[in-house]
Scaffold this motif. Structure first.
Motif, short mmCIF file in Angstrom:
data_model
loop_
_atom_site.label_atom_id
_atom_site.label_comp_id
_atom_site.label_asym_id
_atom_site.label_seq_id
_atom_site.Cartn_x
_atom_site.Cartn_y
_atom_site.Cartn_z
N LEU A 1 0.99 -0.24 0.41
CA LEU A 1 1.23 0.55 -0.90
C LEU A 1 0.81 -0.05 -2.64
N ARG A 2 0.19 -1.18 -2.45
CA ARG A 2 0.21 -2.09 -3.22
C ARG A 2 -1.36 -1.93 -4.10
N ALA A 3 -2.35 -1.68 -2.23
CA ALA A 3 -3.85 -1.66 -2.57
C ALA A 3 -3.89 0.01 -2.61
N SER A 4 -3.83 0.94 -2.57
CA SER A 4 -3.54 2.57 -2.18
C SER A 4 -3.53 2.67 -4.20
N THR A 5 -3.97 4.18 -4.10
CA THR A 5 -4.34 4.45 -5.42
C THR A 5 -2.99 4.90 -5.47
N MET A 6 -2.61 5.48 -4.63
CA MET A 6 -0.99 5.87 -4.86
C MET A 6 0.05 5.86 -3.98
N GLY A 7 1.07 4.56 -4.04
CA GLY A 7 1.31 4.04 -3.08
C GLY A 7 2.72 5.06 -3.61
N VAL A 8 3.90 5.58 -2.58
CA VAL A 8 4.46 6.25 -2.66
C VAL A 8 5.55 5.59 -1.31
N SER A 9 6.60 5.06 -2.26
CA SER A 9 7.92 3.98 -1.22
C SER A 9 9.31 5.13 -0.63
N VAL A 10 9.17 5.72 0.19
CA VAL A 10 10.05 6.82 0.30
C VAL A 10 12.03 5.59 0.54
N SER B 1 -3.14 3.91 14.10
CA SER B 1 -3.34 2.72 14.61
C SER B 1 -2.04 2.22 14.77
N PHE B 2 -2.03 1.52 15.58
CA PHE B 2 -0.73 1.46 16.11
C PHE B 2 -1.12 -1.03 16.18
N ASP B 3 0.52 -1.22 16.22
CA ASP B 3 0.47 -2.46 16.41
C ASP B 3 0.00 -3.36 15.12
N LEU B 4 -0.13 -2.88 14.40
CA LEU B 4 -0.02 -3.11 12.65
C LEU B 4 0.47 -4.39 12.36
N SER B 5 0.40 -5.69 12.29
CA SER B 5 0.58 -6.44 11.49
C SER B 5 1.05 -5.88 9.33
N PRO B 6 2.33 -6.54 9.12
CA PRO B 6 1.57 -6.03 7.37
C PRO B 6 0.64 -6.35 6.87
N ASP B 7 0.19 -7.35 6.94
CA ASP B 7 -0.77 -8.07 6.40
C ASP B 7 -2.51 -6.79 7.09
N ASP B 8 -2.60 -6.57 8.32
CA ASP B 8 -3.06 -5.63 8.65
C ASP B 8 -3.14 -4.28 8.21
N LYS B 9 -1.94 -3.48 8.04
CA LYS B 9 -1.61 -2.62 6.95
C LYS B 9 -2.53 -2.73 6.45
N LEU B 10 -2.30 -3.82 4.67
CA LEU B 10 -2.80 -3.76 3.63
C LEU B 10 -4.55 -3.64 3.79
N GLN B 11 -4.97 -4.28 4.66
CA GLN B 11 -6.76 -3.86 4.97
C GLN B 11 -7.22 -3.51 5.25
N TYR B 12 -6.15 -2.66 5.64
CA TYR B 12 -7.13 -1.42 6.84
C TYR B 12 -6.79 -0.76 5.09
N SER C 1 -0.51 -9.84 -8.88
CA SER C 1 -1.23 -8.83 -10.29
C SER C 1 -1.46 -8.38 -9.33
N ARG C 2 -1.30 -6.56 -10.42
CA ARG C 2 -1.74 -5.12 -8.69
C ARG C 2 -3.26 -5.45 -9.15
N GLN C 3 -3.01 -4.53 -7.60
CA GLN C 3 -4.96 -4.78 -7.29
C GLN C 3 -5.41 -3.39 -7.67
N GLU C 4 -7.20 -3.82 -7.90
CA GLU C 4 -7.56 -1.98 -9.38
C GLU C 4 -8.26 -1.55 -7.47
N THR C 5 -8.01 -1.49 -6.49
CA THR C 5 -8.91 -1.25 -5.31
C THR C 5 -9.02 -0.07 -5.76
N GLY C 6 -8.15 0.85 -6.44
CA GLY C 6 -8.09 2.14 -6.19
C GLY C 6 -8.41 2.70 -7.24
N LYS C 7 -9.32 2.06 -8.12
CA LYS C 7 -9.46 2.59 -9.37
C LYS C 7 -11.16 3.26 -9.28
N PHE C 8 -10.60 4.63 -10.28
CA PHE C 8 -11.44 5.65 -10.63
C PHE C 8 -11.91 5.70 -11.93
#
Lengths: 811, 61
Positions: free
Chosen positions: A698-707, A663-674, A409-416
């Motif tokens: 991308l999912r945790a952000s208010t606006m995730g844009v994939s290039v 920030s360097f050396d981030l795992s995919p999960d680190d990126k999500l937590q970041y 389910s899409r996370q609603e952290t980016g909620k406003f």
């Protein structure tokens, strides 16, 4: 210019390079293109080339799929899941083919029956990029159809989700029916209300009036209970959940209009408000429909399932192989991975030379070499000979897949607080207060008019114009963005963009170009002659690093190479002009490796057994990145997160201003937590990423844009897909979204003004059907006209720099 | 003037007929794709033409 066009491949239009394949006195860039041409020519389908020049699709050797890969399409459960319709000896399937792009494609795909007589008919839906094929399943099979399409370079995309989804796709046309019914009722009720509009009294007997009234009454029954049903149901549902939204005043307005009119017609006291009711529902539905129109051919909800193969080749103990569906894989299964196949789950390399390209995962396209016993992660693509791996985990337990599946389910952290929610809550409360005070006031002042005043307030307060503002304002902006290479998931994303105040970039693949390289030479100065020796050698290899070196030397002349040999994960060697040249890993050229902090791949060179130096190959930044970043600093803080090590820090600091957090050396999960942490601290993050490893962030952000370099190819689940060559438009996108939202606010103000004018009539108990009939359409039309016009003007200032962007029609 | 009752009845029936046609057209998917048919109609059926031409040529001989 002329020469350039002469060197174009007759099939796909790409430059043929130094060695075109000649056939029928036509030039082809590769044998793949030629083979499609030959098939079409032999079957008298060469008209494909006359409709449009060079319509073909290029499929490089690396992208080619072995025939055996489609064996799973013969599995009965797969056949059953894909077959849309089956009757007697006929079956029908719908295949999604992302490479459909022009009218020649339509023509060829609709003439498939000339290539395989078992195909009865095929129909293309260009907008959805789908082809519907009706065929005789006794004479051919889905597998054969897919193979046929693949040989023509129109490879269908079949995903695990399609197979797993048991229920067939149903196209929802309900809203169209609702609009049709409402429009029909609206126009006929207006016609029958004409005598009231012009206050025609003469010759109209009361019989006529009540006759018209009753017809209107009958016509508006389906409007209320079919066309407007969703609003009533939603208002009821929200009321039970104790949520206030705009559906409540809409439903109240609709019911009040209906029952007041019912009363007036039956008691013969007036003509009723049926025209206002039908018009109201009609306009609301149009707004809803406009909002629901999104890019049908693009998918914003893909997870790994859309991108993994449906089946893989399993090696059984007795040495035979079989095709297994991904869901049936277990730990300890042994798999055969051919050239260009994906590793579906984490495992250990048992046999073979692995060269794994993690481009889809990290955005880094240069493959990494792995030795026997090394761990391989799901999502990598093998490039080279076939390998055998033993799975350590099932597909769903793998390192990356776990990240994508853990919260579907899409996370609603980016909620406003959304503008619409704020407005509708306040609007509803104020409306109910006004209505009640009106009722109380008139009860005290003149109780005979209390009820009519109360009802009038509820009628004029109908938030028709308000609920049209957002769909039309944002929908227009969404479409105009689409013409410039930014495709939004839905129109409400405009508001998300306008809210963002922090920008997080993924480095690899987003800021850097996955296929363009920056090549620098480190070592002894090379003479022109030596450069041409190196180029003559590297041009023989298709390895991405060799290609990068070759391309960087394209001014040197070519000499014939003899004794060429290529050793996987070591390097290449050959004799050019009596010199022995070697290029590749340090051990291959017997170079002593000096420590070098800079990140990047290196190609070491030796000539006549003398070590000369190495080429450092890095992904080049995308065009316009530097300029874009300067303008982005006005929006908010910039962050760069990457899974790479700090080697590139210097280069990044040249482009990014002081104060950028890296920030360097981030795992995919680190990126999500970041990203989550930023959101929790109250920032609204605009995340720009491209690979699967960014999917969580991308999912945790208010606006995730994939290039994406090709928007129809895989991109992780996100709120928007941005065409890579439009990346530099980001600052403009942010600015325009903000301005669009301001115009929407102005437009909301205008519609509230109409409500207040209406309230004046209602409060003084002077509201008549004719006033309602004027106010309601007038407010809707002005508001929609204002907001779409304003957004168009806004975008006009932004000249269309990009002409190569596909227009709306093709999406 | 009573004829108006009949006329309105007839006009409504006609209108309902059109509504029904519209709903039928939507239901059979005629509005699902508003782009491809416009392209498709411009393709000629060349194979059949070729055949008929050949036949004509044969006949002439």
């Amino acid at each position: 210019m002329n020469q350039e066009s002469n060197n174009k491949c007759f099939h796909c239009g790409e430059d043929c390079g130094p060695a075109p394949v000649l056939f029928d006195s036509k030039k082809f860039c590769c044998n793949g293109c030629l083979s499609v041409y030959r098939i079409l020519n032999e079957n008298k389908l060469s008209k494909y080339y006359s409709l449009l020049e060079t319509p073909g699709i290029k499929v490089t050797v690396e992208q080619e799929v072995p025939r055996s890969k489609f064996a799973w399409l013969d599995k009965p459960e797969v056949v059953e899941a894909l077959t849309e319709f089956k009757d007697g000896e006929l079956s029908r399937i719908v295949l999604y083919i992302p490479s459909i792009h022009c009218s020649s494609c339509i023509w060829l795909l609709e003439n498939l029956h000339r290539l395989d007589p078992a195909i009865l008919r095929s129909m293309v839906n260009f907008i959805k990029k789908e082809v519907t094929i009706t065929f005789n399943h006794d004479k051919t099979s889905i597998r054969k159809l897919v193979e046929l399409l693949t040989t023509l370079h129109y490879q269908p995309e079949i995903t695990i989700e399609q197979i797993e989804k048991k229920e067939k796709k149903v196209i929802n046309r309900r809203i169209i029916y609702q609009i049709g019914v409402a429009g029909f009722a609206f126009s006929n009720i207006m016609l029958l209300s004409l005598p009231d509009y012009f206050a025609i009294q003469e010759g109209l007997t009361p019989t006529f009036r009540s006759f018209f009234g009753y017809i209107n009454l009958v016509l508006s029954i389906p409007v209320l209970f079919f066309s407007g049903f969703d609003y009533l149901a939603s208002a009821y549902g929200n009321l039970r959940k104790r949520v206030l939204n705009l559906d409540l005043p809409i439903a109240i307005g609709m019911l009040t209009l209906y029952f007041q009119s019912l009363y007036e017609v039956i008691s013969q006291t007036g003509p009723g408000y049926f025209d206002s009711l039908a018009g109201f529902v009609f306009f609301l539905l149009i707004g809803k429909w406009y909002q629901s129109r999104t890019y049908q051919a693009l998918s914003f909800e893909r997870n790994y399932k859309a991108f993994f193969p449906v089946a893989v080749t399993q090696l059984i103990d007795d040495g035979t192989t079989q095709s297994v569906l991904l869901s049936e894989l277990k730990a300890n299964d042994r798999l055969l991975i051919h050239n260009n196949e994906l590793i579906p789950a984490d495992g250990i390399l048992e046999e073979g030379e692995a060269r794994i390209n993690y481009a889809f995962v990290t955005g880094e396209s240069i493959p990494v070499n792995k030795k026997t016993g090394d761990e391989l992660y799901a999502g990598g693509r093998q490039q080279g000979s076939r390998i055998i791996i033993r799975l350590t985990k099932a597909v769903e337990q793998s390192r990356l897949t776990k990240l994508w599946t853990q919260d579907q389910s899409r996370q609603e952290t980016g909620k406003f607080k959304r503008l619409l929610d704020i407005i509708s809550k306040r609007f509803t409360i104020v409306l109910l207060l006004i209505a009640l005070s009106t009722l109380l006031f008139w009860l005290w002042y003149d109780s005979s008019r209390a009820l009519i005043a109360f009802v009038s307030v509820l009628i004029v307060a109908c938030p028709c114009a308000i609920s049209l503002t957002l769909p039309f304002g944002q929908g227009t902006a969404m479409r105009l963005f689409g013409r410039r290479g930014l495709y939004l998931r839905d129109s409400s994303m405009i508001e998300n963009i306008s809210k963002t105040n922090t920008i997080v970039f993924d480095k690899t693949g987003t800021l850097t170009h996955p296929a363009k390289h920056k090549v620098t030479w480190h070592g002894n100065l090379l003479t022109d002659e030596e450069l041409s020796l190196i180029r003559s050698l590297t041009i023989n290899s298709v390895h991405p690093l060799s290609r990068a070196v070759t391309n960087s030397l394209n001014e040197s002349k070519l000499i014939k190479t003899e004794n060429y040999k290529e050793v996987t994960s070591r390097g290449i060697a050959g004799t050019v002009d009596n010199h022995e040249i070697r290029a590749g890993a340090a051990v291959w050229v017997k170079a002593s490796v000096e420590p070098d902090p800079e990140e990047g791949s290196k190609v070491y060179i030796s000539i006549d057994n003398e070590y000369k130096g190495y080429y450092l190959i890095k992904n080049a930044f995308r065009e316009g990145v530097a300029g874009m970043i300067t303008s982005l600093t006005k929006i908010g803080r910039l962050h760069v997160i990457t899974g790479d090590n700090e080697g590139d820090k210097k280069r990044l600091q040249q482009v990014f201003p002081y104060g950028t957090i890296m920030s360097f050396d981030l795992s995919p999960d680190d990126k999500l937590q970041y990203v989550k942490k930023q959101e929790e601290e109250g920032y609204h993050v605009l995340m720009i990423g491209d690979g699967l490893n960014d999917a969580g962030a991308l999912r945790a952000s208010t606006m995730g844009v994939s290039v994406a370099d090709d928007i129809y190819n895989f991109s992780p689940a996100s709120d928007a897909i941005l065409q890579a060559d439009s990346l530099q438009l980001l600052p403009t996108v942010h600015k325009l979204s903000r301005q669009t939202m301001s115009f929407i606010r102005i437009s909301l103000g205008i519609s509230l003004t109409y409500n207040i004018i209406g309230l004046y009539f209602a409060l003084t108990a002077q509201l008549s059907p004719i006033i309602a009939a004027i106010l309601m359409p007038a407010s809707s039309v002005t508001v929609v006209g204002f907001v779409t016009g304003a957004v168009h003007l806004l975008f006009r200032k932004w000249n269309t720099q990009k002409s190569n962007i596909i227009d709306d029609k093709t999406l | 003037m009573e004829i108006i009752f009949v006329l309105i009845g007839i006009s409504l029936l006609v209108a309902i007929g059109f509504l029904g046609t519209f709903l039928w057209a939507v239901r059979t998917g005629q509005y699902d794709d508003d782009y491809t048919p416009a392209v498709r109609i411009l393709f000629d059926d060349e194979i059949e033409e070729d055949d008929s031409e050949k036949r004509e040529e044969e006949n002439n001989q």
